[in-house]
Design an enzyme around this catalytic site. Structure first.
Site, short mmCIF file in Angstrom:
data_model
loop_
_atom_site.label_atom_id
_atom_site.label_comp_id
_atom_site.label_asym_id
_atom_site.label_seq_id
_atom_site.Cartn_x
_atom_site.Cartn_y
_atom_site.Cartn_z
N SER A 12 0.86 -1.19 0.00
CA SER A 12 0.00 0.00 0.00
C SER A 12 0.89 1.23 0.00
CB SER A 12 -0.88 0.00 1.26
OG SER A 12 -1.28 1.31 1.57
N HIS A 37 -1.93 -2.13 -3.92
CA HIS A 37 -3.15 -1.93 -3.12
C HIS A 37 -3.33 -0.42 -2.97
CE1 HIS A 37 -5.95 -2.92 0.27
NE2 HIS A 37 -5.46 -1.81 0.80
N ASP A 39 -5.44 2.67 -1.64
CA ASP A 39 -6.42 2.97 -0.60
C ASP A 39 -7.23 4.22 -0.95
OD1 ASP A 39 -5.99 0.97 1.55
OD2 ASP A 39 -3.94 1.74 1.45
N MET A 41 -10.27 6.64 0.05
CA MET A 41 -11.08 7.03 1.22
C MET A 41 -11.91 8.26 0.89
SD MET A 41 -8.25 6.65 4.23
CE MET A 41 -7.05 5.31 4.21
N HIS A 71 -8.85 -0.44 -2.64
CA HIS A 71 -9.52 -0.72 -1.37
C HIS A 71 -10.46 0.46 -1.11
CE1 HIS A 71 -9.05 -1.21 3.29
NE2 HIS A 71 -10.28 -1.43 2.88
N MET A 73 -12.72 2.48 0.74
CA MET A 73 -13.23 2.82 2.08
C MET A 73 -14.19 3.99 1.88
SD MET A 73 -9.67 2.25 4.12
CE MET A 73 -8.66 2.31 2.65
N MET A 142 -9.75 -6.78 7.77
CA MET A 142 -8.94 -5.63 8.23
C MET A 142 -8.30 -5.95 9.57
SD MET A 142 -8.85 -3.28 5.98
CE MET A 142 -8.05 -1.98 6.93
N GLY A 147 -8.66 3.66 7.75
CA GLY A 147 -8.58 5.12 7.73
C GLY A 147 -7.16 5.66 7.71
N GLY A 150 0.07 2.87 9.17
CA GLY A 150 1.00 2.94 10.30
C GLY A 150 0.41 2.60 11.66
N ASP A 176 -4.95 -6.66 5.99
CA ASP A 176 -4.51 -5.29 5.69
C ASP A 176 -4.49 -4.47 6.97
OD1 ASP A 176 -4.02 -2.81 4.57
OD2 ASP A 176 -6.04 -2.55 3.75
N GLY A 177 -3.31 -3.95 7.29
CA GLY A 177 -3.17 -3.07 8.44
C GLY A 177 -2.14 -3.55 9.43
N GLY A 178 -1.03 -2.84 9.51
CA GLY A 178 0.01 -3.19 10.48
C GLY A 178 0.75 -4.47 10.17
N GLY A 198 1.90 -1.73 4.11
CA GLY A 198 2.17 -0.34 3.75
C GLY A 198 3.49 0.13 4.32
N THR A 199 3.41 0.70 5.51
CA THR A 199 4.58 1.31 6.14
C THR A 199 5.79 0.38 6.19
OG1 THR A 199 2.90 2.30 7.55
CG2 THR A 199 5.19 2.74 8.13
O1 LIG Z 1 -6.38 0.26 4.39
C1 LIG Z 1 -5.49 0.78 4.99
C2 LIG Z 1 -5.77 1.69 6.14
O2 LIG Z 1 -7.11 1.86 6.26
C3 LIG Z 1 -4.06 0.52 4.54
O3 LIG Z 1 -4.07 -0.34 3.44
C4 LIG Z 1 -3.20 -0.08 5.62
O4 LIG Z 1 -3.27 0.64 6.79
C5 LIG Z 1 -1.78 -0.28 5.12
O5 LIG Z 1 -0.86 0.45 5.79
P1 LIG Z 1 0.02 -0.10 7.03
O6 LIG Z 1 0.66 -1.37 6.58
O7 LIG Z 1 0.97 1.01 7.25
O8 LIG Z 1 -0.94 -0.33 8.17
FE LIG Z 2 -6.07 -0.83 2.59
#
Ligand SMILES: O=C(CO)[C@H](O)[C@H](O)COP(=O)(O)O
Ligand SMILES: [Fe+2]
Length: 229
Positions: A12, A37, A39, A41, A71, A73, A142, A147, A150, A176-178, A198-199
């Site tokens: 991401s 991916h 994102d 929003m 994705h 949102m 998720m 939103g 990181g 997805d996420g962290g 992502g990060t």
């Molecule tokens: O959908 C997302 C946030 O809503 C992102 O895809 C997700 O947070 C990816 O970033 P990280 O890996 O830094 O968490």
């Molecule tokens: Fe995402």
């Protein structure tokens, strides 16, 4: 030939320098990303804004071959199906929470030539998405509140992944996420095969090594299950 699961890594770009969207995206692909991916929003379904189909279309004009997943949102996923298809999106993943016509939306997405992904937030029970598995191409669990990039990985969401993998051995399950090197074992063991990161990837000094580590970890877990069948 029997179908089998494949480990796929979709970085991401949410937390990267978005003024260099093309360069950042191309770098990820050159470093081994299996898909991008993106994102999207709307500032309504989630308390943040990113970009929409005009930017995705510009990116597609520069990157012809990569698989793009958006994705979504957004509160009104139906509204953006045609524009995203026109922008060259390959997979349209949307949240089931704000709507009641999930099956109809999946059908429309496919009519527009895209794959359909159904996503749930951490507070949504897995049973609510389970009923759409027959009409969707992928389920996104998720692992943060959607939103922002990181955030901290929510390990308690792995119960949903385990449940889905147990009952649907060939389902594409995305997390997805962290997600990154310190949390990938958890995701792989639970049975996720599509990994958004992502990060941990965009901020890595060695993107290629990080993407490879994520993919190898997930593929090893898939192969282990295959060999015990
Ligand atoms: O959908 C997302 C946030 O809503 C992102 O895809 C997700 O947070 C990816 O970033 P990280 O890996 O830094 O968490
Ligand atoms: Fe995402």
């Amino acid at each position: 030939m029997s179908r089998s699961l494949k480990a796929l890594i979709g970085p991401s770009i949410l937390n990267s320098d978005l003024s260099k969207l093309f360069e950042e995206s191309q770098k990820l692909i050159d470093n081994g990303a299996d898909y991008l991916h993106l994102d999207v929003m709307d500032g309504h379904f989630v308390p943040n804004l990113t970009f929409g189909h005009p930017i995705v279309k510009c990116l597609r004009n520069h990157i012809k071959d990569a698989f793009f997943e958006t994705h979504m949102m957004v509160s009104r996923p139906e509204q953006w199906i045609a524009p995203m298809a026109d922008a060259g999106v390959n997979q349209y993943t949307f949240h089931i929470e704000p709507i009641t016509n999930v099956e109809e939306i999946c059908r429309k997405i496919k009519e527009h030539g895209m794959k359909a992904g159904v996503a749930i937030k951490p507070g949504t029970p897995v049973e609510e998405v389970e009923e759409y598995i027959s009409v969707a191409d992928m389920v996104l669990i998720m692992t943060v509140e959607p939103g922002f990039g990181g955030q901290k990985f929510m390990e308690d969401q792995m119960a949903k992944v385990q449940y889905l993998r147990k009952h649907y051995p060939l389902l594409n399950i995305e997390v997805d996420g962290g997600v990154g090197p310190s949390t990938i074992d958890c995701c792989a063991d639970a049975g996720a095969n599509m990994i958004v990161s992502g990060t941990a990837v965009t901020g890595s000094k060695d993107q290629m090594a990080t993407i490879k580590l994520l993919r190898d970890t997930v593929q090893t877990a898939i192969d282990k299950v295959k060999n015990t069948e």
